[in-house]
Enzyme design. Structure first.
Site, PDB file in Angstrom:
ATOM      1  N   THR A 184       0.794  -1.210   0.000  1.00 38.42           N
ATOM      2  CA  THR A 184       0.000   0.000   0.000  1.00 38.42           C
ATOM      3  C   THR A 184       0.841   1.280   0.000  1.00 38.42           C
ATOM      4  O   THR A 184       1.914   1.329   0.575  1.00 38.42           O
ATOM      5  CB  THR A 184      -0.937  -0.006   1.236  1.00 38.42           C
ATOM      6  OG1 THR A 184      -1.634  -1.235   1.264  1.00 38.42           O
ATOM      7  CG2 THR A 184      -1.931   1.122   1.217  1.00 38.42           C
ATOM      8  N   GLY A 237      -5.245  -5.492   5.823  1.00 37.75           N
ATOM      9  CA  GLY A 237      -6.524  -4.814   5.699  1.00 37.75           C
ATOM     10  C   GLY A 237      -7.552  -5.253   6.722  1.00 37.75           C
ATOM     11  O   GLY A 237      -8.297  -4.430   7.267  1.00 37.75           O
TER      12      GLY A 237
END
Ligand code: GLY
Length: 314
Positions: A184, A237
């Protein structure tokens, strides 16, 4: 947990390129640092010359998405089927408007597509073919072929899938992910007037199941901005989603008015269930406090304000 705190001057932009062990990057650190610097300079230029906080986080993220070496855009990690499925989102702190896309395969810059959702639709999150249709309509560029190093890493992990114990419950999924998180990219900005914006983009966790949606496209989890705090998250996540990490930090801040304490409190809650080696954040408050925090070995990170430019991984 490692925390760095800075008092910045306005306008300021901060970025991250993922939290994790960064084992593989050790030998090529310069390459990764070089991209961080380019991203900061590009995003900051939009902030300085146009005072446009949303554009600045988009431009910073596009550099990371195009770099091929960070886990977003062209360099995205692959799902178990060997495909890119990318997520991205952004949010403006003043209007609380957000735009996000999920499970996108055919767009070079998912953060640009998230911006189109923010700017031109009545919705906040659009996924899969619906998002691709908008990308087509606005003629967004298609991504290049999957880079060889990404595919090699995918094949290597796939070969050792027994060792990584991939398809088990989420708690075990974390153990795989601890091995390597190139996860990310994100950016937060404060403009000259103290208004905030946040954005995040990712290929998601490597070898995720097709269709899995992580924290990145979910406002409040992978990104969040209101008038007080802008935050972008990286890491597993599922852990970030479970406590809406970025919004948690922003809510704590409403009561404490102390960004560092707010981050510590939110990580305490996350780690109680998910443990360490799970997440990282960048957050900036409207009183110009900037925090980098991660409970992993390292996090690619940096900021630029009128006086300083700073970036590092370890
Ligand atoms: N934080 C990125 C993901 O889990 O997809």
């Amino acid at each position: 947990m490692i925390i760095e705190k800075y008092k910045v001057e306005r306008p300021a932009l901060a970025i991250h390129g993922g939290a994790g062990r960064w084992e593989r990057a050790k030998a090529e650190e310069e390459k990764y640092l070089d991209v961080l610097e380019k991203s900061l300079l590009k995003g900051y230029e939009h902030l300085r010359s146009r005072n446009n906080r949303i554009e600045s986080v988009i431009e910073a993220i596009k550099v990371l998405e195009d770099s091929m070496i960070y886990n977003a855009g062209s360099g995205s990690s692959l799902n178990i089927a060997g495909e890119r499925e990318m997520d991205a989102g952004l949010m403006d702190g003043e209007s609380l408007k957000a735009g996000a896309v999920t499970l996108v395969k055919n767009t070079k810059n998912p953060i640009e597509l998230a911006y189109l959702i923010y700017r031109y639709t009545d919705h906040m999150i659009i996924g899969c073919h619906g998002a691709e249709k908008i990308a087509e309509y606005y003629r967004l560029e298609k991504p290049p072929a999957i880079p060889k190093h990404v595919f090699d890493r995918y094949k290597e992990t796939l070969k050792n899938i027994d060792k990584v114990e991939y398809i088990r419950r989420n708690k075990d999924l974390i153990d795989i992910y601890k091995e390597e998180i190139y996860g990310t990219v994100g950016a937060v900005a404060i403009d000259i007037d103290g208004k905030l914006a946040a954005a995040t983009s990712t290929g998601g966790i490597m070898l995720k199941l097709p269709g899995r949606i992580g924290d990145t496209p979910i406002p409040g989890s992978g990104f969040y901005s209101d008038s007080y705090v802008a935050c972008s998250a990286t890491g597993i996540g599922e852990s970030i989603l479970s406590i809406s990490l970025c919004r948690s930090i922003a809510l704590h801040y409403r009561y404490t008015k102390d960004l560092e304490k707010s981050v510590i409190e939110a990580f305490r809650e996350l780690e109680r269930i998910w443990g360490k080696n799970t997440a990282g954040i960048i957050a900036i408050s409207n009183n110009n406090t900037l925090i980098f925090a991660y409970n992993t070995t390292a996090m690619a990170r940096g900021y630029k304000d009128p006086n300083n430019i700073y970036y590092r991984i370890f």
